[in-house]
Design an enzyme around this catalytic site. Structure first.
Site, PDB file in Angstrom:
ATOM      1  N   ALA A  31      20.256  54.954  -8.503  1.00 58.74           N
ATOM      2  CA  ALA A  31      20.860  54.207  -9.606  1.00 58.74           C
ATOM      3  C   ALA A  31      21.106  52.752  -9.221  1.00 58.74           C
ATOM      4  O   ALA A  31      20.822  51.839 -10.002  1.00 58.74           O
ATOM      5  CB  ALA A  31      22.172  54.878 -10.011  1.00 58.74           C
ATOM      6  N   HIS A  32      21.632  52.531  -8.001  1.00 57.11           N
ATOM      7  CA  HIS A  32      21.992  51.155  -7.623  1.00 57.11           C
ATOM      8  C   HIS A  32      20.754  50.295  -7.372  1.00 57.11           C
ATOM      9  O   HIS A  32      20.799  49.085  -7.542  1.00 57.11           O
ATOM     10  CB  HIS A  32      22.940  51.133  -6.423  1.00 57.11           C
ATOM     11  CG  HIS A  32      22.599  52.124  -5.359  1.00 57.11           C
ATOM     12  ND1 HIS A  32      22.867  53.457  -5.480  1.00 57.11           N
ATOM     13  CD2 HIS A  32      22.003  51.982  -4.158  1.00 57.11           C
ATOM     14  CE1 HIS A  32      22.456  54.093  -4.403  1.00 57.11           C
ATOM     15  NE2 HIS A  32      21.917  53.223  -3.579  1.00 57.11           N
ATOM     16  N   HIS A  76      44.390  50.010  11.097  1.00 59.56           N
ATOM     17  CA  HIS A  76      44.636  51.317  11.691  1.00 59.56           C
ATOM     18  C   HIS A  76      45.730  52.027  10.905  1.00 59.56           C
ATOM     19  O   HIS A  76      46.728  51.399  10.551  1.00 59.56           O
ATOM     20  CB  HIS A  76      45.093  51.143  13.142  1.00 59.56           C
ATOM     21  CG  HIS A  76      45.466  52.440  13.786  1.00 59.56           C
ATOM     22  ND1 HIS A  76      44.515  53.353  14.195  1.00 59.56           N
ATOM     23  CD2 HIS A  76      46.672  52.991  14.065  1.00 59.56           C
ATOM     24  CE1 HIS A  76      45.134  54.407  14.721  1.00 59.56           C
ATOM     25  NE2 HIS A  76      46.440  54.212  14.653  1.00 59.56           N
TER      26      HIS A  76
HETATM   27  P1  FAD Z   1      17.147  56.689 -16.113  1.00 54.59           P
HETATM   28  O1  FAD Z   1      18.542  56.782 -15.703  1.00 54.59           O
HETATM   29  O2  FAD Z   1      16.297  57.898 -15.984  1.00 54.59           O
HETATM   30  O3  FAD Z   1      17.184  56.232 -17.646  1.00 54.59           O
HETATM   31  C1  FAD Z   1      16.053  56.119 -18.416  1.00 54.59           C
HETATM   32  C2  FAD Z   1      16.454  56.258 -19.881  1.00 54.59           C
HETATM   33  O4  FAD Z   1      15.355  55.847 -20.672  1.00 54.59           O
HETATM   34  C3  FAD Z   1      16.762  57.682 -20.316  1.00 54.59           C
HETATM   35  O5  FAD Z   1      18.023  57.754 -20.935  1.00 54.59           O
HETATM   36  C4  FAD Z   1      15.670  58.021 -21.316  1.00 54.59           C
HETATM   37  O6  FAD Z   1      16.124  58.813 -22.399  1.00 54.59           O
HETATM   38  C5  FAD Z   1      15.279  56.644 -21.824  1.00 54.59           C
HETATM   39  N1  FAD Z   1      13.908  56.563 -22.320  1.00 54.59           N
HETATM   40  C6  FAD Z   1      12.771  56.901 -21.658  1.00 54.59           C
HETATM   41  N2  FAD Z   1      11.683  56.642 -22.413  1.00 54.59           N
HETATM   42  C7  FAD Z   1      12.165  56.139 -23.571  1.00 54.59           C
HETATM   43  C8  FAD Z   1      11.529  55.695 -24.758  1.00 54.59           C
HETATM   44  N3  FAD Z   1      10.213  55.694 -24.908  1.00 54.59           N
HETATM   45  N4  FAD Z   1      12.327  55.254 -25.756  1.00 54.59           N
HETATM   46  C9  FAD Z   1      13.677  55.244 -25.646  1.00 54.59           C
HETATM   47  N5  FAD Z   1      14.322  55.644 -24.544  1.00 54.59           N
HETATM   48  C10 FAD Z   1      13.572  56.086 -23.520  1.00 54.59           C
HETATM   49  N6  FAD Z   1      21.247  58.155  -7.890  1.00 54.59           N
HETATM   50  C11 FAD Z   1      22.221  57.548  -7.178  1.00 54.59           C
HETATM   51  O7  FAD Z   1      22.076  56.377  -6.823  1.00 54.59           O
HETATM   52  N7  FAD Z   1      23.367  58.196  -6.849  1.00 54.59           N
HETATM   53  C12 FAD Z   1      23.586  59.480  -7.201  1.00 54.59           C
HETATM   54  O8  FAD Z   1      24.634  60.038  -6.886  1.00 54.59           O
HETATM   55  C13 FAD Z   1      22.587  60.154  -7.932  1.00 54.59           C
HETATM   56  N8  FAD Z   1      22.754  61.430  -8.309  1.00 54.59           N
HETATM   57  C14 FAD Z   1      21.789  62.043  -9.040  1.00 54.59           C
HETATM   58  C15 FAD Z   1      21.968  63.379  -9.380  1.00 54.59           C
HETATM   59  C16 FAD Z   1      21.010  64.051 -10.121  1.00 54.59           C
HETATM   60  C17 FAD Z   1      21.234  65.484 -10.488  1.00 54.59           C
HETATM   61  C18 FAD Z   1      19.837  63.354 -10.547  1.00 54.59           C
HETATM   62  C19 FAD Z   1      18.803  64.040 -11.369  1.00 54.59           C
HETATM   63  C20 FAD Z   1      19.643  62.035 -10.188  1.00 54.59           C
HETATM   64  C21 FAD Z   1      20.606  61.370  -9.429  1.00 54.59           C
HETATM   65  N9  FAD Z   1      20.443  60.049  -9.022  1.00 54.59           N
HETATM   66  C22 FAD Z   1      21.413  59.436  -8.279  1.00 54.59           C
HETATM   67  C23 FAD Z   1      19.249  59.265  -9.386  1.00 54.59           C
HETATM   68  C24 FAD Z   1      19.572  58.347 -10.594  1.00 54.59           C
HETATM   69  O9  FAD Z   1      20.019  59.128 -11.672  1.00 54.59           O
HETATM   70  C25 FAD Z   1      18.355  57.540 -10.979  1.00 54.59           C
HETATM   71  O10 FAD Z   1      17.843  56.852  -9.860  1.00 54.59           O
HETATM   72  C26 FAD Z   1      18.700  56.533 -12.066  1.00 54.59           C
HETATM   73  O11 FAD Z   1      19.234  57.168 -13.196  1.00 54.59           O
HETATM   74  C27 FAD Z   1      17.473  55.708 -12.459  1.00 54.59           C
HETATM   75  O12 FAD Z   1      17.828  54.802 -13.442  1.00 54.59           O
HETATM   76  P2  FAD Z   1      16.771  54.257 -14.503  1.00 54.59           P
HETATM   77  O13 FAD Z   1      17.512  53.278 -15.335  1.00 54.59           O
HETATM   78  O14 FAD Z   1      15.544  53.832 -13.831  1.00 54.59           O
HETATM   79  O15 FAD Z   1      16.351  55.518 -15.406  1.00 54.59           O
END
Ligand code: FAD
Ligand code: NAI
Length: 462
Positions: free
Chosen positions: A317-318, A441
């Site tokens: 996420a970060h 500490h």
């Molecule tokens: P995403 O969060 O996947 O968001 C993409 C969004 O785009 C979605 O809501 C989707 O609906 C939308 N979308 C896609 N295509 C379209 C379209 N054509 N039109 C409209 N909307 C669309 N990472 C961490 O750093 N720390 C954690 O603790 C962590 N825990 C996790 C736990 C689990 C169970 C999972 C599955 C993942 C975890 N991750 C964690 C990973 C993290 O969730 C991802 O790296 C992060 O969400 C990626 O962000 P993003 O914005 O690239 O995409």
């Protein structure tokens, strides 16, 4: 038809952070999201819900294992699974609504629905077409599938199903000893499930520092998780309530079967690009199905950018957030930058596991001369008082310059402790710089300083 400076597709940590930064930089911004709520995988079915369940189950573990020793007597709490799920849902709602509030505050339009890009400069959402000078694809990722394994999200589940099981399974089989498998495996082990993790390789959490892998696995075993290593899952056979996992041991090709009430498939995630119309646009992809971008997150089609899980790099996420901010700055004519060498990784088990920079194995491979400073939490007063003495801090520094190259922590609050090392690395600090910094500490952070001291004349408390 509305016209924007920027339209972002996807409202995960990459997309929503990018939208906010674009708006702050004075760009007219919209974000397309097909889910009912904002926040993407992370807020809805990833980081946030998994951390809520990890927190609740950790509280139970503390009550069962450590309360009595501290003089806190009484019956251990019992698990009200429905209430635990409702606590998780409330946590999700608070977070997703928070993004909605930030969108309104920053005057970002949420275009509700699934978006596609019929041509550069245009985004279609449902029947409506919108114009955008810049389009950013932040469509994230989805669970990768495994041949022979049919997911029904009830008995054979991905992380999404595992976050909302109907009940706590008696026997949980996890396929894949990566981050998802171990975090969610820990949750269910603490709630009373018998958890067996089946892993293809001979080590857990591939890519992590070898010492961390060993210590972490030992600690998880102590918590009751069982491991079948070097095992390639062939298929699952499921009924409506049970499943069998059939795997082959790689060392002798022998076939075995293991029974489960629930099977969690956690063998990685893949970029999600369905329905975007990338083929028609001629967008270049990598061999692994990611959108190919240059150093400014531009695709090969002018005016179209991509960030987050849908491009290469760690699926975190970060990392997505940092790219979101940086690409906004590039579009606004500023200098956007992400230092890919200093992206921390954290596993939120107990103890936590955190890392940044290179591993010892990588240093050996490149032949760089290095030194290791290691300090066990057993020598940290605060950790001992809190029954948190398991684990260590390990700092890797260049042998001649003392510059910090990487750090690996297994231990209490590792996910927070790692950041002082990240800051140090961003400033090109030496281990001695950390060692000379006064640390309060008694704190867990003193273990970081002691590991830095161990890179020089030696730690005090070991
Ligand atoms: P995403 O969060 O996947 O968001 C993409 C969004 O785009 C979605 O809501 C989707 O609906 C939308 N979308 C896609 N295509 C379209 C379209 N054509 N039109 C409209 N909307 C669309 N990472 C961490 O750093 N720390 C954690 O603790 C962590 N825990 C996790 C736990 C689990 C169970 C999972 C599955 C993942 C975890 N991750 C964690 C990973 C993290 O969730 C991802 O790296 C992060 O969400 C990626 O962000 P993003 O914005 O690239 O995409
Ligand atoms: P992963 O890539 O972390 O682990 C997958 C594991 O499955 C590996 O150990 C792999 O060797 C194993 N595997 C693959 N095929 C197999 C087979 N046929 N049989 C047995 N084992 C097999 O993937 P995971 O855990 O699904 O996580 C996906 C992504 O989500 C990760 O990239 C991670 O970055 C992100 N994530 C991050 C979290 C965090 O930062 N705390 C938490 C959860 C997910």
């Amino acid at each position: 038809m509305a016209s924007y400076d920027v339209i972002i597709i996807g409202s995960g940590p990459g997309g929503y952070v990018c939208a906010i930064r674009c708006a702050q930089l004075g760009l007219k911004t919209a974000c397309v999201e097909g889910r009912d709520t904002l926040g993407g995988t992370c807020l809805n079915v990833g980081c946030i819900p998994s951390k809520a369940l990890l927190h609740a189950s950790h509280m139970l573990h503390e009550a069962e294992h450590n309360f009595a020793a501290m003089g806190l007597k009484g019956k251990s709490p019992s698990v009200d699974w429905k209430q635990m799920l409702s606590y998780k849902e409330t946590t999700i709602e608070q977070n997703t609504k928070g993004i909605e509030f930030l969108f309104k505050k920053n005057k970002i339009d949420w275009l509700k629905g699934w978006g596609s890009v019929p041509e550069a400069g245009k985004v279609k959402v449902g029947d409506e077409a919108h114009e955008a000078k810049n389009i950013i694809i932040a469509s994230g990722s989805e669970p990768a599938s495994l041949p022979g394994v049919d997911v029904d999200e009830k008995v054979v589940v991905t992380s999404t199903g595992a976050l909302e099981l109907g009940r706590v399974p008696k026997k949980l089989v996890v396929i894949g000893a990566g981050v998802i498998g171990l975090e969610l495996g820990s949750v269910y082990a603490r709630l009373g499930s018998e958890v067996t993790v089946v892993e293809f390789l001979d080590v857990i959490t591939p890519g992590m520092d070898g010492e961390v892998q060993k210590t972490f696995q030992k600690l998880l075993k102590k918590q009751g998780l069982e491991f079948i290593m070097g095992a390639a899952v062939q298929k699952t056979e499921a009924t409506k309530t049970k499943a069998k996992v059939i795997y082959k041991l790689r060392k002798d090709d022998s076939e075995h079967v293991i029974d489960a009430d629930t099977v969690l498939v956690a063998t990685g995630r893949k970029p999600f690009t369905e329905g975007l119309g990338l083929d028609g646009l001629g967008i270049e992809m990598t061999k692994r199905g990611q959108i190919a971008v240059n150093k400014e997150w531009q695709t090969n089609v002018s005016g179209i950018y991509a960030i987050g899980d849908v491009i290469e790099g760690p699926m975190l996420a970060h990392k997505a957030e940092d790219e979101g901010m940086a690409v906004a700055e590039v579009i606004a004519g500023k200098h956007g930058h992400v230092n890919y060498g200093v992206i921390p990784g954290v596993i939120y088990t107990h103890p936590e596991v955190a890392n940044v920079g290179v591993t010892e194995e990588e240093l050996k491979e490149t032949g760089r001369d290095y030194k290791v400073g290691k300090f066990s939490f057993m020598g940290n007063g605060r950790a001992k008082a809190n029954f948190a003495g398991d684990g260590f801090v390990k700092i890797l520094a260049d042998k001649s310059t003392d510059r910090i190259l990487g750090a690996h922590i297994v231990g209490p609050a590792a996910g927070d402790l790692i950041h002082e090392i990240c800051v140090a690395m961003e400033f090109g600090a030496s281990a001695q710089d950390l060692a000379l910094t006064c640390h309060a500490h008694p704190t867990y952070s003193e273990a970081v300083r002691e590991a830095a001291l161990a890179c020089g004349d030696g730690p005090i408390h070991m």
